[in-house]
Design a protein around this motif. Structure first.
Motif, short mmCIF file in Angstrom:
data_model
loop_
_atom_site.label_atom_id
_atom_site.label_comp_id
_atom_site.label_asym_id
_atom_site.label_seq_id
_atom_site.Cartn_x
_atom_site.Cartn_y
_atom_site.Cartn_z
N VAL A 18 34.48 46.60 53.23
CA VAL A 18 34.87 45.64 52.26
C VAL A 18 33.52 44.96 51.72
O VAL A 18 32.98 44.35 52.63
CB VAL A 18 35.78 44.63 52.67
N LEU A 19 32.94 45.27 50.50
CA LEU A 19 32.05 45.02 49.99
C LEU A 19 32.08 43.96 48.84
O LEU A 19 33.11 44.10 48.11
CB LEU A 19 30.88 45.99 49.57
N ARG A 20 31.33 43.23 48.88
CA ARG A 20 31.41 41.98 47.67
C ARG A 20 30.81 42.84 46.50
O ARG A 20 30.05 43.46 46.36
CB ARG A 20 30.73 40.80 47.93
N GLU A 21 31.24 42.27 45.17
CA GLU A 21 30.77 42.64 43.97
C GLU A 21 29.33 42.33 43.76
O GLU A 21 28.67 41.02 44.32
CB GLU A 21 31.45 42.11 42.70
N ASP A 22 28.44 43.15 43.57
CA ASP A 22 27.09 43.11 43.49
C ASP A 22 26.70 42.32 42.05
O ASP A 22 26.86 42.99 41.03
CB ASP A 22 26.09 44.51 43.43
N VAL A 23 26.34 41.07 42.10
CA VAL A 23 26.13 40.42 41.08
C VAL A 23 24.78 39.89 41.05
O VAL A 23 24.21 39.27 42.15
CB VAL A 23 27.08 39.15 40.82
N ALA A 24 23.85 40.02 39.88
CA ALA A 24 22.46 39.38 39.85
C ALA A 24 22.45 37.79 39.78
O ALA A 24 22.99 37.57 38.62
CB ALA A 24 21.51 40.16 38.90
#
Length: 95
Positions: free
Chosen positions: A61-67
């Motif tokens: 379960v990975l978080r959304e990659d947000v810069a």
């Protein structure tokens, strides 16, 4: 299934390997053990066995990659050992 010393020498030549006669005999024995093991695996009935895609049933379960900028430019320069207005100063690496 088994192989002979000539096959070992040919494989060694193709793989650019060099070893003496004693090592060639060891390689021959090891390769024959591997081939015998593969023969044993062929005897297994795998007709109703689904192919293995993953080693476990767990799902990452990975978080959304947000810069996001977590450190401002000014905060980063505060930690610099040497700085020149808006830039980091580093030792020369090229002449």
């Amino acid at each position: 299934m088994s192989t002979d010393i000539q096959t070992i020498k040919k494989i060694a030549h193709l793989a650019r390997l060099e070893f003496n006669e004693e090592k060639a005999q060891e390689m021959l024995q090891d390769l024959n053990k591997i081939l015998n093991w593969m023969d044993q695996l062929r005897e297994l009935d795998t007709e109703n066995v689904e192919p293995l895609i993953h080693m476990s049933e767990e799902v990452n379960v990975l978080r959304e990659d947000v810069a996001v900028n977590t450190v401002s430019h000014e905060e980063a320069l505060l930690n610099a050992p040497k700085k020149d207005s808006d830039y980091f100063r580093v030792p020369k690496v090229l002449e």
